[in-house]
Design a protein around this motif. Structure first.
Motif, PDB file in Angstrom:
ATOM      1  N   ASP A 496       9.442 -21.181  12.006  1.00 21.42           N
ATOM      2  CA  ASP A 496      10.827 -21.045  12.459  1.00 21.42           C
ATOM      3  C   ASP A 496      11.147 -19.588  12.819  1.00 21.42           C
ATOM      4  O   ASP A 496      11.908 -19.320  13.754  1.00 21.42           O
ATOM      5  N   TRP A 497      10.548 -18.645  12.078  1.00 18.47           N
ATOM      6  CA  TRP A 497      10.804 -17.228  12.350  1.00 18.47           C
ATOM      7  C   TRP A 497      10.264 -16.799  13.710  1.00 18.47           C
ATOM      8  O   TRP A 497      10.710 -15.790  14.272  1.00 18.47           O
ATOM      9  N   MET A 498       9.345 -17.540  14.280  1.00 12.22           N
ATOM     10  CA  MET A 498       8.818 -17.182  15.600  1.00 12.22           C
ATOM     11  C   MET A 498       9.904 -17.260  16.680  1.00 12.22           C
ATOM     12  O   MET A 498       9.775 -16.639  17.736  1.00 12.22           O
ATOM     13  N   ASN A 499      10.946 -18.018  16.413  1.00 15.33           N
ATOM     14  CA  ASN A 499      11.992 -18.235  17.419  1.00 15.33           C
ATOM     15  C   ASN A 499      13.245 -17.401  17.170  1.00 15.33           C
ATOM     16  O   ASN A 499      14.258 -17.582  17.844  1.00 15.33           O
ATOM     17  N   LYS A 500      13.177 -16.493  16.196  1.00 19.69           N
ATOM     18  CA  LYS A 500      14.369 -15.720  15.847  1.00 19.69           C
ATOM     19  C   LYS A 500      14.353 -14.347  16.511  1.00 19.69           C
ATOM     20  O   LYS A 500      13.287 -13.758  16.733  1.00 19.69           O
ATOM     21  N   PRO A 501      15.523 -13.799  16.821  1.00 15.07           N
ATOM     22  CA  PRO A 501      15.607 -12.495  17.489  1.00 15.07           C
ATOM     23  C   PRO A 501      15.367 -11.348  16.516  1.00 15.07           C
ATOM     24  O   PRO A 501      15.385 -11.520  15.286  1.00 15.07           O
ATOM     25  N   VAL A 502      15.214 -10.174  17.078  1.00 15.97           N
ATOM     26  CA  VAL A 502      14.972  -8.973  16.277  1.00 15.97           C
ATOM     27  C   VAL A 502      16.096  -8.749  15.278  1.00 15.97           C
ATOM     28  O   VAL A 502      15.849  -8.382  14.112  1.00 15.97           O
ATOM     29  N   GLN A 503      17.331  -9.005  15.709  1.00 17.81           N
ATOM     30  CA  GLN A 503      18.480  -8.767  14.828  1.00 17.81           C
ATOM     31  C   GLN A 503      18.403  -9.607  13.556  1.00 17.81           C
ATOM     32  O   GLN A 503      18.812  -9.150  12.474  1.00 17.81           O
ATOM     33  N   ALA A 504      17.868 -10.803  13.664  1.00 16.35           N
ATOM     34  CA  ALA A 504      17.755 -11.663  12.480  1.00 16.35           C
ATOM     35  C   ALA A 504      16.819 -11.043  11.448  1.00 16.35           C
ATOM     36  O   ALA A 504      17.054 -11.141  10.238  1.00 16.35           O
TER      37      ALA A 504
END
Length: 731
Positions: A496-504
Motif C-alpha cells: 500500500d505504501w508504494m502508492n502513497k506520496p512523499v508527504q505521507a
C-alpha cells in the motif's frame, strides 16, 4: 627472497597463463579457435559465438547463478544452492523440503519457486560504446548523468516489448559498453531437489575443499502463458518450449578431456591496481569477515532448536557462510602467494613500456591512484554507518520512500531500480519478505550493527538523534518498541505504501519510516559523492585499460574483460592438481567417498536410501570402469604413467577441470568437446579462490557435479523416471 618469489610467479604468468585463463565474451570465440581445437573442443567457434544457436541459446541466467535447458518442455538444471531460495520458499515445518528434498512426479505437482524468481535468456549482445561515450561533458557529475541517460535511453528502446529485460553493461572499466537483450521467464517452478544431505553434503566444512562429494543439483521448469509468451505465475500456465536444449552425454568425461563452461560469472578484479588489492587484503576483507561471522553467530544462536526460524534464514546463512569461507580463502591465499608483489612488478613492467609507447597514460595512472585513495578513505569512513542501516525493516522503509521520491520525476529521469520497468521486481521483493523475515532476528542483527556503529568515531547526527531518543532505556528496549509499532511487517501494508506520496512518508508516525526520512538527505549526499567519483573514474580507468590491452597484446597475454555478470565462455581440461608439496589431488571422486565421509551428523548426513544404494553397489548403467588414460597432460608429471591405473568401478560424483570461473558460474553447464552436458559447475578449490585477482594455471581448478551422479541419483535413489524420460541422452 620476496623478489625471487615474485619473479618466479611472473615467469609462470608469462609462460603458461595463455592456456586456460580467460572468461571470454561469446563473440571472441573465433579469435581463440586454434586454442579451442588444441584443448579438444570440437564444436565450431562460430557456433559458440552465435547466441541464437545450440548450445548457447540453451544457457540461461537466474540473476545470481546460471542454469540450462535440458528438455523440450522447459526443464532447467542448476545447482541446489542456486535453487535454495525456491526450496526455502516452499518449505514449512510440516514439509521441510530443505532437509527432505522434493520431487514432482507430474507437472501438476510442481510448485511455484517464488515471486522474485526469474529466468533470463540472452538473445543478443550489441556493441553500443559509441552511443554511450560520445560527446560526454568533462564535469564529473554531469558526465555520470550523461552516461546514465544514454544507457537508459538505449534500454528503453530495447524494452519496447515488456517480455524483455535489457541492460547496458560496462566492459574494461567503461572502455566498451554492450547492450544485452534478455527474454524474461516470470513463472519458474520447483521440480526436483535432493535432500540437504545430498545437495550440500559436507556443508561449510567441505565448501571450497576437495575431494568433494556434493550432489549440488536441482531441476526447475520454465512456464509461460497459453499463448507461449512470458507471464506471471498462474496455475493454468504451460511449460515453455525453448529454442534448443542441451543433450546430455551419459558417458561423461575422462581425465584429459577438453571441456567448456558457459555462464554468468559475477565479478573479478584482475585488472585492478595493486593499491586496490592491498586495501582489500589489509582492511576490507578482514572487516567483512568479522562482520559476517557476527551475523552467522547471531542467526545460529537464535535459530537453534527453532526450525521455523532456521527455515526463514536458511538462504541468508548459506550465502553468508559461503562469502565468509571465500574471504578466509582470499586472505590465506594472499599469505601463500605475494600477489600484491606480483601486481606491483606487473605494473612496473607496464610503466616501463608506457614511457615509450603511451606516455600520456602515466598521467591517467597518477590521477587514477589519487581517486582510488579518496575512494578508500570514504569506504573506511562510511562502513559502519552503511552497516547500521542493515535492518530489513529500515531498508524496506528507505526503498519505499525513495520509490515515492522517484515517482515525482518523469520515468526517464528516475534512478535505475525505481523506474516503471522495475515495478514488478520491486513488488516481488516486498512480497518475498514474508518468507525471509522475523522481527526478533532482524532486531538482534540490527542491534549488533548499531552497537558497532556507536563504538567508532565516524558518526552521523541524524542516526545519533534516533539513538538518543529515550536513552534512559537500554537500546534493545528502544528497538523493540520500533518493531512493535511498525506495520511494515505486513505485506499488504508494504504494498500500500508504494502508492502513497512523499508527504505521507514525511507525516508518518511509523518509526522506521521516520528514520528513513531523516536519513535520506545524508544517504542522498553520499550517493551524489559516489556518482561524482564514478564520473571521474569514467575518464581515468578507460584510458588506463586501453593502454593495458595494448601492452597485453604486445606480450601475448590473453585479453578479455573482467567478469561482470554477463554471458561468458571458458575452456579447459579435466585435470587434477598439486595442492601442496607431494599432495596430488586426482580429478574424480566416487560414491564410496560418501560412505567414507558419512557420520550421520550434519553436514555429513547422507540419506539412508543413498547409503543403501552405494552399499549394494547398485550402479546400473552409470558405473564407469576407466577414467584415467595412461597418457595425461598433468598427472604424468607426478606419477608413473607406464603402469596401469587401477579400475575406477564406481559412479563418479564430482570432478575437477581447469576452466576459468568465479561466483555466478554456479550452475553453469560443463560441456564436452561436442557441446553436450557432462556436469554442473558449483565451486572452486580453496587454493584457487584468489583467481578473482590473479590466475595461476597450475593450481586454479573448478569443481563440478558429474552428470553420471545426477543420472544415478534420479535412476537408482529417487526414482525420477518421469524426468529421465524428458532428457535426450547420448549413450
Amino acid at each position: 627472497m620476496r623478489k625471487a618469489l615474485c619473479f618466479a610467479s611472473l615467469l609462470l604468468v608469462a609462460t603458461s597463463a595463455h592456456a586456460n585463463e580467460g572468461q571470454w565474451q561469446p563473440h571472441q570465440m573465433p579469435e581463440i579457435a586454434d586454442q579451442l581445437k588444441q584443448s579438444g573442443i570440437r564444436i565450431a567457434a562460430n557456433d559458440l559465438a552465435d547466441l541464437s544457436q545450440y548450445p548457447m541459446n540453451a544457457v540461461v541466467g537466474l540473476g545470481y547463478c546460471t542454469a540450462s535447458f535440458v528438455s523440450p518442455k522447459g526443464l532447467v538444471v542448476t545447482n541446489h544452492h542456486c535453487a535454495y531460495r525456491a526450496i526455502q520458499y516452499n518449505s514449512r515445518q510440516q514439509h521441510n523440503y530443505i532437509q527432505d528434498g522434493f520431487l514432482a512426479n507430474t507437472l501438476a505437482d510442481e510448485v511455484h519457486a517464488g515471486p522474485s524468481e526469474r529466468l533470463y535468456i540472452t538473445e543478443s549482445v550489441t556493441d553500443v560504446s559509441k552511443q554511450v561515450t560520445e560527446n560526454l561533458p568533462s564535469e564529473p557529475l554531469k558526465r555520470y548523468y550523461a552516461i546514465q541517460d544514454n544507457r537508459k535511453a538505449l534500454i528503453k528502446e530495447c524494452e519496447s516489448d515488456e517480455n524483455y529485460r535489457c541492460a547496458v553493461s560496462s566492459f574494461h572499466s567503461g572502455l566498451e559498453y554492450y547492450l544485452i537483450k534478455q527474454l524474461i521467464i516470470r513463472d519458474v517452478r520447483l521440480v526436483y531437489a535432493p535432500p540437504m544431505g545430498v545437495g550440500a553434503f559436507g556443508g561449510d566444512i567441505d565448501n571450497y575443499e576437495y575431494p568433494r562429494h556434493a550432489g549440488d543439483f536441482t531441476f526447475l521448469r520454465a512456464y509461460v502463458g497459453k499463448d507461449g509468451k512470458p507471464a506471471a505465475y498462474a496455475e493454468d500456465n504451460v511449460p515453455y518450449t525453448p529454442k534448443s536444449f542441451l543433450k546430455i552425454n551419459a558417458k561423461g568425461v575422462k581425465a584429459g578431456d577438453g571441456v567448456l563452461v558457459a555462464g554468468y560469472p559475477g565479478a573479478t578484479q584482475r585488472y585492478r591496481r595493486a593499491s586496490e588489492l592491498k586495501f582489500a587484503k589489509e582492511w576490507l576483507y578482514p572487516q567483512q569477515a568479522n562482520h559476517y561471522q557476527k551475523q552467522l553467530d547471531i542467526i545460529d544462536r537464535m535459530s537453534f532448536d527453532n526450525e521455523a526460524l532456521a527455515i526463514k534464514y536458511a538462504g541468508q546463512v548459506a550465502s553468508t557462510a559461503n562469502r565468509m569461507k571465500k574471504l578466509n580463502g582470499l586472505m590465506d591465499g594472499f599469505k601463500a602467494t605475494d600477489i600484491v608483489g606480483i601486481k606491483e612488478q606487473q605494473q612496473q613492467a607496464f610503466s616501463d613500456w608506457a614511457k615509450t609507447n603511451a606516455p600520456a597514460v602515466l598521467d591517467d595512472v597518477a590521477q587514477l591512484e589519487k581517486l582510488l585513495a579518496d575512494k578508500r578513505e570514504r569506504q573506511q569512513t562510511n562502513l559502519f554507518f552503511d552497516n547500521a542501516q542493515n535492518s530489513a525493516m529500515l531498508k524496506t522503509a528507505a526503498n519505499l520512500y525513495r520509490w515515492a521520491i522517484e515517482q515525482q520525476k518523469p520515468d526517464a529521469e528516475r534512478e535505475p531500480g525505481f523506474q516503471q520497468r522495475d515495478e514488478k521486481m520491486f513488488v516481488a521483493r516486498l512480497k518475498r519478505l514474508d518468507t525471509s523475515y522475523d522481527a526478533s532476528m532482524d532486531k538482534a542483527l540490527w542491534l549488533m550493527e548499531l552497537e558497532a556503529y556507536q563504538n567508532q568515531p565516524h558518526r552521523v547526527a541524524e542516526l545519533d538523534a534516533m539513538l538518543a531518543e529515550g536513552d534512559d532505556k537500554p537500546l534493545e528496549e528502544r528497538l523493540q518498541a520500533m518493531y512493535t509499532l511498525t506495520r511494515l511487517s505486513d505485506s499488504n501494508t508494504r504494498l500500500d505504501w508504494m502508492n502513497k506520496p512523499v508527504q505521507a512518508f514525511q507525516q508518518s508516525a511509523d518509526p522506521f519510516i521516520r528514520l528513513a526520512v531523516a536519513l535520506y538527505p545524508v544517504t542522498n549526499e553520499q550517493e551524489k559523492r559516489e556518482k561524482t567519483v564514478w564520473g571521474e573514474l569514467s575518464k581515468a580507468r578507460p584510458a588506463y585499460m586501453q593502454a593495458i590491452i595494448a601492452f597485453n597484446k604486445e606480450n601475448n597475454k590473453p585479453v578479455y574483460p573482467d567478469a561482470n555478470r554477463t554471458l561468458r565462455i571458458s575452456y579447459g581440461t579435466v585435470d587434477g592438481y598439486m595442492s601442496a608439496d607431494a599432495l596430488y589431488k586426482q580429478p574424480f571422486t566416487k560414491l564410496e567417498g560418501i560412505l567414507a565421509k558419512n557420520t550421520d551428523v550434519e553436514p555429513f548426513n547422507a540419506p539412508k536410501k543413498l547409503l543403501d544404494a552405494i552399499k549394494a553397489k547398485d550402479y546400473g548403467e552409470h558405473m564407469v570402469s576407466e577414467l584415467y588414460p595412461q597418457k595425461q597432460s598433468f598427472l604424468c608429471r607426478f606419477i608413473s604413467c607406464d603402469s596401469q591405473q587401477p579400475p575406477f568401478n564406481s559412479v563418479p560424483v564430482n570432478f575437477l577441470s581447469s576452466v576459468d570461473t568465479t561466483g555466478g558460474n554456479s550452475g553453469s553447464p560443463i560441456l564436452n568437446g561436442d557441446g553436450e552436458l557432462v556436469g554442473l559447475n558449483f565451486d572452486s578449490t580453496y587454493e584457487a579462490i584468489t583467481k578473482d585477482w590473479y590466475f595461476n594455471e597450475e593450481i586454479t581448478r573448478a569443481i563440478h557435479v558429474d552428470i553420471r551422479y545426477v543420472l544415478w541419483m534420479m535412476d537408482k535413489v529417487d526414482n525420477a523416471q518421469n524426468l529421465i524420460d524428458e532428457l535426450e541422452l547420448v549413450k
